[in-house]
Enzyme design. Sequence first.
Site, mmCIF file in Angstrom:
data_model
loop_
_atom_site.group_PDB
_atom_site.id
_atom_site.type_symbol
_atom_site.label_atom_id
_atom_site.label_comp_id
_atom_site.label_asym_id
_atom_site.label_seq_id
_atom_site.Cartn_x
_atom_site.Cartn_y
_atom_site.Cartn_z
ATOM 1 N N HIS A 127 46.995 36.745 44.687
ATOM 2 C CA HIS A 127 47.443 38.364 44.992
ATOM 3 C C HIS A 127 48.126 37.645 46.645
ATOM 4 C CE1 HIS A 127 48.046 41.817 47.417
ATOM 5 N NE2 HIS A 127 47.595 42.469 46.877
ATOM 6 N N ASP A 139 46.031 44.530 39.165
ATOM 7 C CA ASP A 139 46.519 44.409 38.322
ATOM 8 C C ASP A 139 45.588 44.350 36.143
ATOM 9 O OD1 ASP A 139 48.961 46.325 38.790
ATOM 10 O OD2 ASP A 139 49.363 44.402 40.142
#
Length: 461
Positions: A338, A397
């Site tokens: 991320h 996700d």
Amino acid sequence: MGNDKTYEEAYTEITPEMMELARLCERTDQIDPALYTKYDVKPGLRDLNGKGVVAGLTEVSRVQAKKIVDGKEVPDAGHLYYRGRNIEDLVRGFASEGRYGYEEVAYLLLFGELPDQNQLGRFHDILARNQSLFPQNFVRDIIMTAPSSDMMNVLARSILTLYSYDASADDISLPNVLRQCLQVIAMMPMFAIYGYRTYQHYYLGKSLVIRQPKPELSFAENILQMLRKDGKYTDLEARLLDICLVLHMEHGGGNNSTFTDRVVTSSGTDSYSVFAAALGSLKGPRHGGANLKVMQMMADIKENVKDWTDKDEVAAYLTKILNKDAFDHSGLIYGIGHAVYSISDPRAVILERFAKQLSEEKGRAEEMALYHLIEETAPRIIASKSRMYKGVSANVDFFSGFVYDMLDLPRELYTPIFAIARSVGWSAHRLEELARRGKIIRPAYIAVHDNVDYVPLGQRG
């Protein structure tokens, strides 16, 4: 049309002439990477360490992934705060009491404080009333007139069309913008679900089933009962979807779609244009479409790894993906890493815990174990290959696609579900930008071309 081509074929055809012009664009638009260093430009508005360039101030939410140790900033477990409240505390609070949290947390993000029982009840009623304001014949005249296989397109087109129904569309006073935001928040699930039903009917020949929202149900329950033909769902299914909506609701002002929201808001334009712009950003696979890439990657892994419990076999295939020798040859292990978090993404931590419960209810514990193995193995492989390693972990996700799959949500709605949740955060940031009456957001670009003299047309070539 000529050449026996349909309109669709002619409209989408890329001719040799177009290819040549595209190559001209590619040659023209190259910039020497060294110039970014020379002029101290931060590509992607991030520095060499991946830290975002500060573009503004907000009280809506905060993402925290570092701490100070001996005067130095070092990675830390990730935390996400909504109006100063830790997201883990918020989820634990409503989940432990057996309540749905979407409406409560939406109230917090929009108005800055947690509602009491009466405020929460009134807010639930406001959203329910706005659902009932869904324009008459909208499905027939707008959604069914030009059915699309892309539900993000349906959302953007539907929201832009609301402008035509709004006699005060361009009024950007706070009361009017709040009205518009609440109406869009309330109507977005219907736009997405009715658009999907229309797609199924016209593209796949399925029956057209349109269910109305029920005012007594929570936001998450209404999504499931409108989406499913029989309108049925389990308590765990609805509560997990509710948690997904809460976790995706907001993520600081710097994410691509929220920054787009604030940039477009700062121009003074109408709410519908702002939401459409934010939707266009979220649609991108680098942003809201990431969980679909995770699902595609996981399907590829399941097909090519014989023993899902074999750590060495899983690690070997992940290495092939990272080396661009497998899956989509991008060299990316989707769902791992991320831009902000390194040690942990708090949303992934929360979602993983509830996903485990649902996987047991659905008989899919073996798949959940594979997710855990990849979550454990992938960061080590990435660390061994990276020259500038800040640390990576599973992001939200990585698990959200699996959760949506277990909830039997169609993949066409994965990103729209994200958008439905994030519409609250977009609204909060739009209201904050307008309330502070800030300047139009206009960053600078440095032109690096040389000036050249004009050449008359007859002397060119």
